[in-house]
Design a protein around this motif. Structure first.
Motif, PDB file in Angstrom:
ATOM      1  N   ARG A  38       1.249  -1.263  -0.129  1.00  0.00           N
ATOM      2  CA  ARG A  38      -0.017  -0.345  -0.084  1.00  0.00           C
ATOM      3  C   ARG A  38       0.744   1.030   0.183  1.00  0.00           C
ATOM      4  O   ARG A  38       1.804   1.361   0.798  1.00  0.00           O
ATOM      5  CB  ARG A  38      -1.067   0.244   1.519  1.00  0.00           C
ATOM      6  CG  ARG A  38      -2.015  -0.875   1.257  1.00  0.00           C
ATOM      7  CD  ARG A  38      -2.427  -1.224   2.566  1.00  0.00           C
ATOM      8  NE  ARG A  38      -3.891  -1.607   2.751  1.00  0.00           N
ATOM      9  CZ  ARG A  38      -3.549  -3.005   2.650  1.00  0.00           C
ATOM     10  NH1 ARG A  38      -2.470  -3.350   3.074  1.00  0.00           N
ATOM     11  NH2 ARG A  38      -5.034  -4.119   2.786  1.00  0.00           N
ATOM     12  N   ASP A  39       0.399   2.643  -0.517  1.00  0.00           N
ATOM     13  CA  ASP A  39       1.168   4.183  -1.056  1.00  0.00           C
ATOM     14  C   ASP A  39      -0.101   4.906  -0.018  1.00  0.00           C
ATOM     15  O   ASP A  39       0.947   5.205   0.676  1.00  0.00           O
ATOM     16  CB  ASP A  39       1.309   4.217  -1.801  1.00  0.00           C
ATOM     17  CG  ASP A  39       1.522   3.770  -2.982  1.00  0.00           C
ATOM     18  OD1 ASP A  39       2.559   3.210  -2.492  1.00  0.00           O
ATOM     19  OD2 ASP A  39       0.786   3.321  -4.454  1.00  0.00           O
ATOM     20  N   GLN A  40      -1.122   3.868   0.709  1.00  0.00           N
ATOM     21  CA  GLN A  40      -1.486   5.115   1.460  1.00  0.00           C
ATOM     22  C   GLN A  40      -3.240   4.296   2.053  1.00  0.00           C
ATOM     23  O   GLN A  40      -3.568   3.426   1.285  1.00  0.00           O
ATOM     24  CB  GLN A  40      -2.432   6.603   0.494  1.00  0.00           C
ATOM     25  CG  GLN A  40      -2.591   8.039   1.653  1.00  0.00           C
ATOM     26  CD  GLN A  40      -3.353   8.691   0.603  1.00  0.00           C
ATOM     27  OE1 GLN A  40      -3.701   8.983   0.241  1.00  0.00           O
ATOM     28  NE2 GLN A  40      -1.789   9.485   0.665  1.00  0.00           N
ATOM     29  N   ARG A  68       4.960   6.742   6.867  1.00  0.00           N
ATOM     30  CA  ARG A  68       6.104   7.853   5.905  1.00  0.00           C
ATOM     31  C   ARG A  68       5.283   9.612   7.463  1.00  0.00           C
ATOM     32  O   ARG A  68       6.684  10.169   7.283  1.00  0.00           O
ATOM     33  CB  ARG A  68       5.899   7.715   5.286  1.00  0.00           C
ATOM     34  CG  ARG A  68       6.698   9.120   4.514  1.00  0.00           C
ATOM     35  CD  ARG A  68       7.068   9.232   3.477  1.00  0.00           C
ATOM     36  NE  ARG A  68       7.925  10.736   2.796  1.00  0.00           N
ATOM     37  CZ  ARG A  68       8.728  11.042   2.709  1.00  0.00           C
ATOM     38  NH1 ARG A  68      10.063  10.317   3.421  1.00  0.00           N
ATOM     39  NH2 ARG A  68       9.705  12.134   2.604  1.00  0.00           N
ATOM     40  N   THR A 162       0.267   7.807   4.799  1.00  0.00           N
ATOM     41  CA  THR A 162       1.443   7.314   4.114  1.00  0.00           C
ATOM     42  C   THR A 162       2.504   6.466   4.626  1.00  0.00           C
ATOM     43  O   THR A 162       2.666   7.058   5.578  1.00  0.00           O
ATOM     44  CB  THR A 162       1.464   8.649   3.239  1.00  0.00           C
ATOM     45  OG1 THR A 162       0.301   9.636   2.586  1.00  0.00           O
ATOM     46  CG2 THR A 162       2.601   8.952   1.689  1.00  0.00           C
ATOM     47  N   TYR A 163       2.797   5.482   3.814  1.00  0.00           N
ATOM     48  CA  TYR A 163       3.898   4.598   4.262  1.00  0.00           C
ATOM     49  C   TYR A 163       4.661   4.889   3.317  1.00  0.00           C
ATOM     50  O   TYR A 163       4.621   5.535   1.968  1.00  0.00           O
ATOM     51  CB  TYR A 163       3.716   2.740   4.089  1.00  0.00           C
ATOM     52  CG  TYR A 163       1.517   2.623   4.086  1.00  0.00           C
ATOM     53  CD1 TYR A 163       1.534   2.444   5.839  1.00  0.00           C
ATOM     54  CD2 TYR A 163       0.682   2.484   3.730  1.00  0.00           C
ATOM     55  CE1 TYR A 163       0.792   1.962   6.270  1.00  0.00           C
ATOM     56  CE2 TYR A 163      -0.563   2.357   4.757  1.00  0.00           C
ATOM     57  CZ  TYR A 163      -0.383   2.270   5.656  1.00  0.00           C
ATOM     58  OH  TYR A 163      -1.747   1.768   6.509  1.00  0.00           O
ATOM     59  N   GLY A 164       5.476   4.642   3.705  1.00  0.00           N
ATOM     60  CA  GLY A 164       7.315   4.545   2.860  1.00  0.00           C
ATOM     61  C   GLY A 164       8.686   4.510   4.178  1.00  0.00           C
ATOM     62  O   GLY A 164       8.808   4.680   4.551  1.00  0.00           O
TER      63      GLY A 164
END
Length: 512
Positions: A38-40, A68, A162-164
């Protein structure tokens, strides 16, 4: 997107907890899946708070690893209410995985009602919030129902992760604790100011520019319930402007300025007078090198009136912003405290029997003037420690602007001499001469106030604003004397607005 509902019935089903602070309610939690693939991800929470809700309502958020950025937006309804009844006002902030315990170990930011959304990540955060990694664990969105309409307060919170990779964490820098002074001299300052790090609209750079234009030598950062601005003043301080760091601790029973604390000091505000917790945080302010200054003690806004007493105060903000009737009440109340200190002959904390007065602008946005009023302090140098020592000792006067200057002294017949905040040690019936020299106060009236009341009034100064007033008395007739400069009254017996006033000079041998 997933949705959760926190209805009014939830207040009855979930535990109401008292944590040694104001009553608080923790609602059901919000969970996110892992970051894998997942990005978000977004969740929306809705609910309604009834009248009589606790001071703080916490919404737990389970944050997985690999985040993030945390971003939160919220909205609430504002129904029409009967005349004279407060409508809805809902504050917001956030605590991280370290929890919500009183003391604020998990504190990551507060914007009150000034913003509708905020974000936090390692390298940056919305003003009012503290940047840093968004770590795995249970975070808590903190809601503060400041006032609730009779119909209740319906809210909606949208939480986006938000992932990262987290990015590089910032390393704060703080302003120096000294500026280029003039040795022992009178220094002008404004210690109650708000930037966009709370409910102000100016940046630190804009405030610093206005402070310099107002002729100030020092200021104090005092955002509502957050220390996030501390790391944003270093670039605007300089040899000509000392920037001290603090906070306006904004409780439901009054506000207090933490003046000149160590960089990065956060002071919790989640208690009322009935909780008997204020002393703990007053002591924290002093341990962090700051002064405890109750702000606008007779202000009329909800929760602004000071109810904690003055036993822990190092000074009190008697004049706040444009001079209004509540400042006149604060002045009279402070004068009554001076009378009580003389009557009881008591020695307070640090051996001092009285509480000095201050004045600050509490400026938030245009057209609020910075430095009106301002506290003019006799200090050994332009340093945090020296300025605080002058304020604590009461070696200061309050003026509406840098145009107003005064010199106020008392002398005895044998060469004794005392200035503002000092004691003239003379026999009860020995003659005393009180002398005031003024510049920059056109058409103002001079008054000398004592424990009996106002015992001397001069005619108005000339249009150039300069003049000298002299009065003779004894310590048996006046236990102290302080000076006021008043603008001409529009009509009737009510005195005009203040242009300046001093802390007292005490007369007599006093308590040793």
């Amino acid at each position: 997107m997933c949705e959760d509902n926190h209805g009014t019935s939830g207040l009855g089903r979930r535990a109401l907890v008292v944590t040694g602070a104001a009553a608080a309610l923790t609602l059901g939690g919000v969970s996110f899946a892992s970051a894998a693939g997942r990005d978000q991800e977004t969740r929306t929470v809705r609910g309604t708070l009834p009248p009589g809700s606790p001071d703080f309502v916490y919404v737990p958020v389970e944050v997985p690893a690999g985040v993030r950025e945390l971003r939160v937006a919220y909205a609430y309804d504002r129904p029409t209410v009967p005349a004279g009844t407060p409508g809805n006002a809902l504050d917001i902030g956030v605590f991280d995985e370290h929890g919500t315990e009183l003391g604020g170990r998990g504190f990551r930011g507060w914007s009150g009602g000034a913003r509708t959304e905020f974000f936090i990540r390692a390298d940056e955060a919305t003003p009012g919030y503290v940047p840093g990694p968004v770590r795995k664990g249970t975070w808590h969105i903190a809601l503060g129902p400041y006032t609730v309409a009779p119909q209740g307060l319906s809210y909606e919170i949208t939480i986006t992760l938000t992932y990262g990779e987290p990015g590089e964490a910032v390393h704060p820098t703080y302003p120096p604790e000294r500026a280029k002074g003039r040795g022992r001299a009178w220094y002008r300052g404004d210690c109650h100011l708000h930037s966009w790090h709370s409910d102000g609209r100016r940046t630190p750079a804009e405030i610093a520019a206005l402070a310099r234009a107002a002729g100030l030598d020092f200021i104090n950062s005092s955002e509502h319930n957050t220390h996030s601005a501390h790391a944003h003043w270093a670039d605007v301080a300089g040899d000509d402007l000392l920037v001290m760091l603090g906070e306006e601790v904004t409780t439901r029973n009054g506000h207090v300025v933490a003046l000149g604390t160590d960089p990065g000091t956060f002071v919790d505000w989640r208690y009322r007078a009935r909780d008997n917790r204020f002393g703990r945080f007053a002591r924290q302010i002093r341990r962090a090198g700051g002064l405890v200054v109750p702000a606008h003690p007779h202000a009329t806004c909800v929760g602004c009136n000071w109810k904690f007493g003055f036993g822990e105060a190092d000074a009190v903000e008697v004049w706040n912003g444009p001079y209004t009737p509540d400042d006149e009440v604060a002045l009279a109340d402070w004068d009554s405290m001076l009378v009580a200190s003389v009557r009881e002959g008591r020695e307070g904390r640090d051996g001092r029997s009285w509480i000095p007065a201050m004045g600050n602008s509490d400026a938030h946005r245009d057209p609020d003037p910075v430095g009106s009023p301002q506290t003019v302090v006799l200090a050994d140098d332009l340093t945090r420690e020296a300025i605080q020592a002058g304020i604590r000792a009461g070696r200061s006067y309050i003026a509406e602007s840098s145009r107003v200057s005064l010199s106020f002294t008392a002398s005895g017949g044998r060469g004794e001499h005392a200035g503002i905040g000092e004691r003239l040690r003379v026999a009860p019936d020995a003659p005393v001469t009180v002398w005031l020299e003024v510049t920059g106060a056109p058409r103002c009236v001079v008054r000398f106030a004592t424990d009996q009341g106002v015992l001397f009034t001069s005619g108005p100064l000339g249009v150039d604003g300069s003049g000298v007033a002299e009065w003779r008395t004894t310590a048996s007739y006046a236990a102290y004397v302080r000076a006021e400069l008043r603008h001409e009254a529009a009509a009737g017996p009510v005195p005009g607005a203040l242009a300046a006033f001093t802390n007292p000079i005490f007369l007599g041998r006093g308590v040793d």
